[in-house]
Design an enzyme around this catalytic site. Structure first.
Site, PDB file in Angstrom:
ATOM      1  N   HIS A 256       0.842  -1.199   0.000  1.00 50.54           N
ATOM      2  CA  HIS A 256       0.000   0.000   0.000  1.00 50.54           C
ATOM      3  C   HIS A 256       0.868   1.237   0.000  1.00 50.54           C
ATOM      4  O   HIS A 256       1.924   1.248   0.638  1.00 50.54           O
ATOM      5  CB  HIS A 256      -0.924   0.027   1.232  1.00 50.54           C
ATOM      6  CG  HIS A 256      -2.095   0.911   1.023  1.00 50.54           C
ATOM      7  ND1 HIS A 256      -2.039   2.258   1.188  1.00 50.54           N
ATOM      8  CD2 HIS A 256      -3.342   0.619   0.608  1.00 50.54           C
ATOM      9  CE1 HIS A 256      -3.216   2.778   0.890  1.00 50.54           C
ATOM     10  NE2 HIS A 256      -4.027   1.798   0.531  1.00 50.54           N
ATOM     11  N   ASP A 307      -8.016  -5.390  -0.180  1.00 52.20           N
ATOM     12  CA  ASP A 307      -8.501  -6.246  -1.257  1.00 52.20           C
ATOM     13  C   ASP A 307      -8.189  -7.725  -1.063  1.00 52.20           C
ATOM     14  O   ASP A 307      -8.808  -8.567  -1.703  1.00 52.20           O
ATOM     15  CB  ASP A 307      -7.888  -5.793  -2.600  1.00 52.20           C
ATOM     16  CG  ASP A 307      -8.523  -4.510  -3.099  1.00 52.20           C
ATOM     17  OD1 ASP A 307      -9.751  -4.407  -3.009  1.00 52.20           O
ATOM     18  OD2 ASP A 307      -7.788  -3.613  -3.543  1.00 52.20           O
TER      19      ASP A 307
HETATM   20  N1  ACO Z   1       3.874  -7.729  -4.695  1.00 47.67           N
HETATM   21  C1  ACO Z   1       5.202  -7.736  -4.847  1.00 47.67           C
HETATM   22  N2  ACO Z   1       5.971  -6.640  -4.703  1.00 47.67           N
HETATM   23  C2  ACO Z   1       5.359  -5.500  -4.406  1.00 47.67           C
HETATM   24  C3  ACO Z   1       3.958  -5.405  -4.225  1.00 47.67           C
HETATM   25  C4  ACO Z   1       3.230  -6.581  -4.382  1.00 47.67           C
HETATM   26  N3  ACO Z   1       1.908  -6.573  -4.215  1.00 47.67           N
HETATM   27  N4  ACO Z   1       3.645  -4.152  -3.907  1.00 47.67           N
HETATM   28  C5  ACO Z   1       4.773  -3.445  -3.899  1.00 47.67           C
HETATM   29  N5  ACO Z   1       5.809  -4.260  -4.196  1.00 47.67           N
HETATM   30  C6  ACO Z   1       7.205  -3.879  -4.283  1.00 47.67           C
HETATM   31  C7  ACO Z   1       7.439  -3.032  -5.523  1.00 47.67           C
HETATM   32  O1  ACO Z   1       7.742  -3.814  -6.643  1.00 47.67           O
HETATM   33  C8  ACO Z   1       8.560  -2.149  -5.089  1.00 47.67           C
HETATM   34  O2  ACO Z   1       9.735  -2.907  -5.153  1.00 47.67           O
HETATM   35  P1  ACO Z   1      11.115  -2.258  -5.715  1.00 47.67           P
HETATM   36  O3  ACO Z   1      11.413  -1.109  -4.783  1.00 47.67           O
HETATM   37  O4  ACO Z   1      12.073  -3.383  -5.652  1.00 47.67           O
HETATM   38  O5  ACO Z   1      10.781  -1.800  -7.102  1.00 47.67           O
HETATM   39  C9  ACO Z   1       8.290  -1.908  -3.615  1.00 47.67           C
HETATM   40  O6  ACO Z   1       7.500  -3.015  -3.185  1.00 47.67           O
HETATM   41  C10 ACO Z   1       7.550  -0.604  -3.350  1.00 47.67           C
HETATM   42  O7  ACO Z   1       6.305  -0.655  -4.055  1.00 47.67           O
HETATM   43  P2  ACO Z   1       5.735   0.499  -4.949  1.00 47.67           P
HETATM   44  O8  ACO Z   1       5.247  -0.106  -6.228  1.00 47.67           O
HETATM   45  O9  ACO Z   1       6.692   1.635  -5.031  1.00 47.67           O
HETATM   46  O10 ACO Z   1       4.494   0.965  -4.118  1.00 47.67           O
HETATM   47  P3  ACO Z   1       3.438   2.021  -4.582  1.00 47.67           P
HETATM   48  O11 ACO Z   1       3.132   2.834  -3.404  1.00 47.67           O
HETATM   49  O12 ACO Z   1       3.853   2.730  -5.818  1.00 47.67           O
HETATM   50  O13 ACO Z   1       2.206   1.095  -4.975  1.00 47.67           O
HETATM   51  C11 ACO Z   1       0.460  -0.460  -4.677  1.00 47.67           C
HETATM   52  C12 ACO Z   1       1.250   0.676  -4.042  1.00 47.67           C
HETATM   53  C13 ACO Z   1      -0.051  -0.022  -6.043  1.00 47.67           C
HETATM   54  C14 ACO Z   1      -0.698  -0.789  -3.772  1.00 47.67           C
HETATM   55  C15 ACO Z   1       1.401  -1.684  -4.827  1.00 47.67           C
HETATM   56  O14 ACO Z   1       1.774  -2.126  -3.545  1.00 47.67           O
HETATM   57  C16 ACO Z   1       0.750  -2.802  -5.605  1.00 47.67           C
HETATM   58  O15 ACO Z   1       0.829  -2.810  -6.837  1.00 47.67           O
HETATM   59  N6  ACO Z   1       0.088  -3.764  -4.920  1.00 47.67           N
HETATM   60  C17 ACO Z   1      -0.648  -4.824  -5.612  1.00 47.67           C
HETATM   61  C18 ACO Z   1      -1.970  -4.293  -6.135  1.00 47.67           C
HETATM   62  C19 ACO Z   1      -2.972  -4.072  -5.032  1.00 47.67           C
HETATM   63  O16 ACO Z   1      -3.162  -4.917  -4.172  1.00 47.67           O
HETATM   64  N7  ACO Z   1      -3.634  -2.943  -5.100  1.00 47.67           N
HETATM   65  C20 ACO Z   1      -4.700  -2.576  -4.144  1.00 47.67           C
HETATM   66  C21 ACO Z   1      -4.230  -1.492  -3.237  1.00 47.67           C
HETATM   67  S1  ACO Z   1      -5.460  -1.118  -2.014  1.00 47.67           S
HETATM   68  C22 ACO Z   1      -6.625  -0.276  -2.883  1.00 47.67           C
HETATM   69  O17 ACO Z   1      -6.392   0.432  -3.791  1.00 47.67           O
HETATM   70  C23 ACO Z   1      -7.969  -0.522  -2.550  1.00 47.67           C
END
Ligand code: ACO
Length: 370
Positions: A256, A307
């Site tokens: 998140h 989610d």
């Molecule tokens: N699985 C694996 N790795 C992940 C995940 C994940 N679900 N989420 C984040 N990471 C990793 C990223 O790849 C990144 O790694 P890196 O630094 O090596 O590149 C690191 O963790 C930081 O993540 P960001 O992508 O920078 O986080 P951001 O704040 O941009 O995105 C988000 C947040 C979109 C929720 C992301 O965690 C994600 O894509 N999660 C999966 C989708 C999801 O569950 N979305 C629902 C969110 S809740 C809602 O909207 C209701």
């Protein structure tokens, strides 16, 4: 000018609707844990729109308004029947909500009174549209909303054409409470940007629906369920998840932007998922979810978001996967419309800048020289 990717950490509005401080989520200052335990979704929607919990009379009036507005125009039902049966449900919902404006004579009335009425109308009509989409897709006639039922109860009734059991009503109602608002999340921001141009509330909610559809936002609950279906049984979790992690793929339902130590909503959905599994004497979905949770927490340090456990909750309520994100919208439309009303109280067009990283000093090249 330097851009901040994804606007991380940028404070783009003031709001008195919901807050996230040190991992604690509140609606109008009330902790979400308190609301999840005690409040109905209708009370929460009222709280978001009007800034206080309703009195008994105010709640009754809201219930009456929801009853009045819940039916959707017959023309819209006829339109929905023309949608391709395999259309994405969020795309169909987005189209139908956009079309709702065509049948509302007050769509462009920008008075506060008319906009509050439209907020309640949208709240009342989204469940009716979604239930109709589901039934029409299955070749069934839509079921008209029934007066006197709560939103959770009415939605399940319209889906199945029979009154739902108490456990299902309570679980869905609590899920709606938990999803109702979330500060300046992507879909809410999209809605606020749209209406800050003084466009109408239907345009704002249509924009928000488009943003919610994406798998990085509300679409993640459907993606989680797809993953659980692909995995199938607990003994397959380890190899499936390990392969995804080795391929550096994202695991939906984890991580998140704002919460780094866990989403306060997830624990309620986890508990609900366990209780529903125990009731149905089938813990497969719950056990798979727990195992995935352990692996992602241990290996990536990421915690489940709202989610993740909602996928197994909705499935155990007998709801098809294609309705998960639309259900999120049934709840979040309360927050979207509250934010839209708030935006207009002290409006200014939302128009940020971009850091230009393209070419410079280029000249027009005539067609024959390209
Ligand atoms: N699985 C694996 N790795 C992940 C995940 C994940 N679900 N989420 C984040 N990471 C990793 C990223 O790849 C990144 O790694 P890196 O630094 O090596 O590149 C690191 O963790 C930081 O993540 P960001 O992508 O920078 O986080 P951001 O704040 O941009 O995105 C988000 C947040 C979109 C929720 C992301 O965690 C994600 O894509 N999660 C999966 C989708 C999801 O569950 N979305 C629902 C969110 S809740 C809602 O909207 C209701």
């Amino acid at each position: 000018m330097t851009a901040t990717k994804g606007l991380e950490g940028i404070v783009a509005a003031t709001s008195s609707i919901s807050s996230i401080v040190d991992g604690v989520l509140t609606y109008r200052g009330i902790d979400i844990d308190d609301l999840a335990e005690h409040a109905s979704f209708e009370e929460v929607a009222y709280l978001l729109w009007f800034g206080k919990l309703p009195s008994a009379a105010e709640l009754q009036k809201l219930q009456q308004d929801l009853d009045t507005y819940a039916p959707i125009p017959q023309h819209l039902i006829e339109q929905i029947k023309l949608y391709p049966k395999d259309a994405n449900t969020m795309a169909a919902l987005r189209s139908a909500v956009s079309a709702l404006a065509l049948y509302d004579e007050e769509a462009d009335d920008m008075s506060r009174e008319a906009n509050e009425k439209k907020a309640i109308k949208l709240q009342a009509q989204l469940p009716t549209i979604i239930a109709a989409l589901s039934r029409i897709r299955q070749g069934k006639e839509p079921v008209a909303p029934k007066k006197g039922l709560t939103i959770a109860e009415n939605f399940l009734y319209m889906l199945r054409d029979e009154l739902p059991d108490e456990t299902s009503i309570k679980a869905l109602d609590q899920a709606l409470v938990l999803h109702a608002d979330h500060e300046l999340n992507a879909s809410t921001f999209a809605g606020r940007v749209t209406v800050a141009t003084l466009s109408d509330i239907y345009s704002g909610v249509t924009s928000a629906l488009g943003a919610l559809k994406g798998p990085l936002h509300g679409g993640a609950n459907e993606a989680v369920m797809k993953m659980l279906e692909e995995i199938g049984t607990v003994d397959q979790v380890e190899s499936y998840i390990q392969q995804k992690l080795d391929n550096r793929e994202k695991i939906m339902g984890f991580g998140h932007r704002v919460y780094k130590n866990g989403d306060p909503r997830a624990k309620h959905l986890q508990q609900m998922s366990r209780e529903l599994g125990e009731m149905k004497e089938n813990m497969n979905l719950y056990n798979m979810s727990i195992k995935i949770d352990e692996m992602i927490t241990n290996q990536k340090g990421l915690r489940p978001n709202v989610d993740f456990y909602s996928a197994s909750v909705y499935t155990q309520l007998g709801i098809e996967r294609e309705l998960f994100t639309p259900i999120f919208a049934i709840s979040r439309v309360s927050g979207w419309t509250a934010h839209i009303l708030e935006q207009w109280v002290d409006n200014r067009i939302i128009r940020p800048r971009a850091e230009y990283v393209g070419l410079s000093d280029q000249k027009y090249i005539p067609m024959e020289l390209r």
